[in-house]
Scaffold this motif. Structure first.
Motif, PDB file in Angstrom:
ATOM      1  N   PHE A 181      -4.831   7.942  67.792  1.00  0.00           N
ATOM      2  CA  PHE A 181      -4.831   8.162  66.352  1.00  0.00           C
ATOM      3  C   PHE A 181      -3.508   7.693  65.732  1.00  0.00           C
ATOM      4  O   PHE A 181      -3.484   7.196  64.604  1.00  0.00           O
ATOM      5  CB  PHE A 181      -5.074   9.645  66.054  1.00  0.00           C
ATOM      6  N   VAL A 182      -2.413   7.829  66.467  1.00  0.00           N
ATOM      7  CA  VAL A 182      -1.137   7.304  65.971  1.00  0.00           C
ATOM      8  C   VAL A 182      -1.185   5.787  65.929  1.00  0.00           C
ATOM      9  O   VAL A 182      -0.677   5.161  64.995  1.00  0.00           O
ATOM     10  CB  VAL A 182       0.015   7.807  66.859  1.00  0.00           C
ATOM     11  N   TRP A 183      -1.795   5.182  66.918  1.00  0.00           N
ATOM     12  CA  TRP A 183      -1.877   3.722  66.969  1.00  0.00           C
ATOM     13  C   TRP A 183      -2.688   3.177  65.787  1.00  0.00           C
ATOM     14  O   TRP A 183      -2.337   2.144  65.202  1.00  0.00           O
ATOM     15  CB  TRP A 183      -2.516   3.300  68.289  1.00  0.00           C
ATOM     16  N   ARG A 184      -3.745   3.867  65.422  1.00  0.00           N
ATOM     17  CA  ARG A 184      -4.576   3.399  64.315  1.00  0.00           C
ATOM     18  C   ARG A 184      -3.839   3.466  62.979  1.00  0.00           C
ATOM     19  O   ARG A 184      -4.139   2.707  62.053  1.00  0.00           O
ATOM     20  CB  ARG A 184      -5.851   4.241  64.230  1.00  0.00           C
ATOM     21  N   ARG A 185      -2.866   4.362  62.839  1.00  0.00           N
ATOM     22  CA  ARG A 185      -2.138   4.528  61.581  1.00  0.00           C
ATOM     23  C   ARG A 185      -0.984   3.541  61.447  1.00  0.00           C
ATOM     24  O   ARG A 185      -0.337   3.498  60.403  1.00  0.00           O
ATOM     25  CB  ARG A 185      -1.613   5.959  61.457  1.00  0.00           C
ATOM     26  N   ARG A 186      -0.710   2.766  62.489  1.00  0.00           N
ATOM     27  CA  ARG A 186       0.370   1.787  62.406  1.00  0.00           C
ATOM     28  C   ARG A 186      -0.045   0.624  61.512  1.00  0.00           C
ATOM     29  O   ARG A 186      -1.227   0.306  61.392  1.00  0.00           O
ATOM     30  CB  ARG A 186       0.735   1.272  63.798  1.00  0.00           C
ATOM     31  N   PRO A 187       0.926  -0.037  60.842  1.00  0.00           N
ATOM     32  CA  PRO A 187       0.590  -1.208  60.007  1.00  0.00           C
ATOM     33  C   PRO A 187      -0.070  -2.297  60.841  1.00  0.00           C
ATOM     34  O   PRO A 187       0.200  -2.436  62.031  1.00  0.00           O
ATOM     35  CB  PRO A 187       1.962  -1.645  59.469  1.00  0.00           C
ATOM     36  N   PRO A 188      -0.962  -3.072  60.231  1.00  0.00           N
ATOM     37  CA  PRO A 188      -1.642  -4.134  60.993  1.00  0.00           C
ATOM     38  C   PRO A 188      -0.682  -5.104  61.666  1.00  0.00           C
ATOM     39  O   PRO A 188      -0.989  -5.638  62.746  1.00  0.00           O
ATOM     40  CB  PRO A 188      -2.501  -4.825  59.931  1.00  0.00           C
ATOM     41  N   ALA A 189       0.484  -5.347  61.068  1.00  0.00           N
ATOM     42  CA  ALA A 189       1.429  -6.296  61.658  1.00  0.00           C
ATOM     43  C   ALA A 189       2.018  -5.788  62.964  1.00  0.00           C
ATOM     44  O   ALA A 189       2.552  -6.573  63.758  1.00  0.00           O
ATOM     45  CB  ALA A 189       2.550  -6.597  60.660  1.00  0.00           C
ATOM     46  N   GLN A 190       1.953  -4.491  63.212  1.00  0.00           N
ATOM     47  CA  GLN A 190       2.511  -3.912  64.430  1.00  0.00           C
ATOM     48  C   GLN A 190       1.459  -3.625  65.492  1.00  0.00           C
ATOM     49  O   GLN A 190       1.752  -3.017  66.504  1.00  0.00           O
ATOM     50  CB  GLN A 190       3.262  -2.627  64.089  1.00  0.00           C
ATOM     51  N   ARG A 191       0.213  -4.029  65.235  1.00  0.00           N
ATOM     52  CA  ARG A 191      -0.861  -3.824  66.188  1.00  0.00           C
ATOM     53  C   ARG A 191      -1.269  -5.165  66.790  1.00  0.00           C
ATOM     54  O   ARG A 191      -1.374  -6.167  66.082  1.00  0.00           O
ATOM     55  CB  ARG A 191      -2.062  -3.156  65.525  1.00  0.00           C
ATOM     56  N   VAL A 192      -1.500  -5.183  68.076  1.00  0.00           N
ATOM     57  CA  VAL A 192      -1.926  -6.399  68.765  1.00  0.00           C
ATOM     58  C   VAL A 192      -3.420  -6.306  68.981  1.00  0.00           C
ATOM     59  O   VAL A 192      -3.901  -5.579  69.847  1.00  0.00           O
ATOM     60  CB  VAL A 192      -1.190  -6.564  70.113  1.00  0.00           C
ATOM     61  N   GLU A 193      -4.193  -7.003  68.138  1.00  0.00           N
ATOM     62  CA  GLU A 193      -5.642  -6.952  68.206  1.00  0.00           C
ATOM     63  C   GLU A 193      -6.204  -8.341  67.973  1.00  0.00           C
ATOM     64  O   GLU A 193      -5.549  -9.211  67.399  1.00  0.00           O
ATOM     65  CB  GLU A 193      -6.213  -5.992  67.159  1.00  0.00           C
ATOM     66  N   SER A 194      -7.420  -8.535  68.422  1.00  0.00           N
ATOM     67  CA  SER A 194      -8.128  -9.784  68.149  1.00  0.00           C
ATOM     68  C   SER A 194      -9.591  -9.464  67.944  1.00  0.00           C
ATOM     69  O   SER A 194     -10.134  -8.570  68.597  1.00  0.00           O
ATOM     70  CB  SER A 194      -7.962 -10.774  69.308  1.00  0.00           C
ATOM     71  N   GLU A 195     -10.214 -10.162  67.027  1.00  0.00           N
ATOM     72  CA  GLU A 195     -11.623  -9.972  66.728  1.00  0.00           C
ATOM     73  C   GLU A 195     -12.365 -11.257  67.059  1.00  0.00           C
ATOM     74  O   GLU A 195     -12.030 -12.326  66.544  1.00  0.00           O
ATOM     75  CB  GLU A 195     -11.814  -9.604  65.255  1.00  0.00           C
ATOM     76  N   LEU A 196     -13.378 -11.169  67.930  1.00  0.00           N
ATOM     77  CA  LEU A 196     -14.121 -12.328  68.385  1.00  0.00           C
ATOM     78  C   LEU A 196     -15.601 -12.133  68.087  1.00  0.00           C
ATOM     79  O   LEU A 196     -16.183 -11.135  68.524  1.00  0.00           O
ATOM     80  CB  LEU A 196     -13.913 -12.551  69.890  1.00  0.00           C
TER      81      LEU A 196
END
Length: 216
Positions: A181-196
Motif C-alpha cells: 500500500f505504501v508502494w502504490r502511494r508513491r509518485p509514478p516517477a518513483q515506481r518501476v512498472e511496465s504495461e504490456l
C-alpha cells in the motif's frame, strides 16, 4: 572451417566451483570402500557402493574406471542405434551417507555439482530431544577404479566434496520489503512498472505478494 551457426549461443564449459562459505575436502580412496570423510561439527560422510557383486569385481581390471565425475560434465553423445550389452563397469549407484555419530542425516547420490542439505526440514529430533546438526554437502568431483571397490590399495581413486553448516543465521540482514500500500502511494516517477498489451501486465521490483505477506 566455418563456425557452427548456434555456437555463439552455447554456454562455455565451466568447472564446478566451491561457493563462498564452503569448506573443500579432497581425499584419496586408498582404504577401499566404504570410505569415511570427516566433514566437521561431529558430522561425517560415508562413500558406499551397494552392488551385491563379488566375483565380477575380482575378475575386473583393478585400473578400470568404475565411475567418474567427468561423465557428468562431458557433452551428451548421440544415442546408439542398438542398446549396448550390460556391463559391470559403467554408471554405478555411488552414494554418500551423511551421519552425525551413528545417526543418519541423509543420503546424497554422487552427481557433479549436486547440493543437498542433510537432514531436510521434516527430520524430527532424536529420542533425547536434541535437534540434528544441519549441513549442506556439495559434490565436486570423484574418480573410482575397480581396485578400490575390491579392497585397499593406491589405484588413483579420489573424492572431492565441499560442505558448510546450514543451521546458522546470516550475519547481515537487508531492509524489509516495502508495504504494497505504501508502494502504490508513491509518485509514478518513483515506481518501476511496465504495461504490456491489453492484459496490462505489470512487472515490479518487489517480492511476490505471498512472499511479502510471509515476511511481515
Amino acid at each position: 572451417m566455418p563456425q557452427f551457426p548456434i555456437d555463439r549461443y552455447l554456454l562455455p564449459e565451466t568447472p564446478v566451483e566451491v561457493p563462498e562459505g564452503f569448506t573443500e575436502v579432497r581425499q584419496s580412496l586408498t582404504a577401499g570402500l566404504p570410505h569415511r570423510v570427516e566433514l566437521g561439527a561431529g558430522v561425517h560422510a560415508v562413500l558406499i557402493l551397494p552392488t551385491g557383486l563379488a566375483r565380477q569385481w575380482l575378475a575386473t581390471d583393478p585400473l578400470a574406471v568404475v565411475s567418474s565425475s567427468a561423465d557428468d560434465l562431458a557433452p551428451r553423445p548421440a544415442p546408439p542405434a542398438a542398446p549396448p550389452p550390460p556391463a559391470l563397469v559403467g554408471r554405478v549407484p555411488l552414494r554418500l551417507v551423511v551421519r552425525q555419530g551413528t545417526r543418519i542425516l541423509g543420503s546424497v547420490p554422487l552427481a557433479a555439482g549436486l547440493r543437498r542439505v542433510c537432514p531436510d526440514a521434516g527430520t524430527p529430533a532424536d529420542t533425547t530431544g536434541s535437534a540434528p546438526v544441519a549441513v549442506e554437502v556439495l559434490v565436486l568431483a570423484w574418480l573410482l577404479h575397480a581396485g578400490t571397490v575390491r579392497g585397499s590399495g593406491d589405484y588413483g581413486s579420489s573424492v572431492t566434496l565441499a560442505w558448510r553448516r546450514a543451521d546458522r543465521a546470516v550475519d547481515e540482514f537487508g531492509p524489509p520489503p516495502i508495504n504494497e500500500f505504501v508502494w502504490r502511494r508513491r509518485p509514478p516517477a518513483q515506481r518501476v512498472e511496465s504495461e504490456l498489451g491489453p492484459g496490462r501486465l505489470r512487472y515490479r521490483y518487489l517480492l511476490d505478494k505471498k512472499l511479502r505477506r510471509g515476511l511481515r
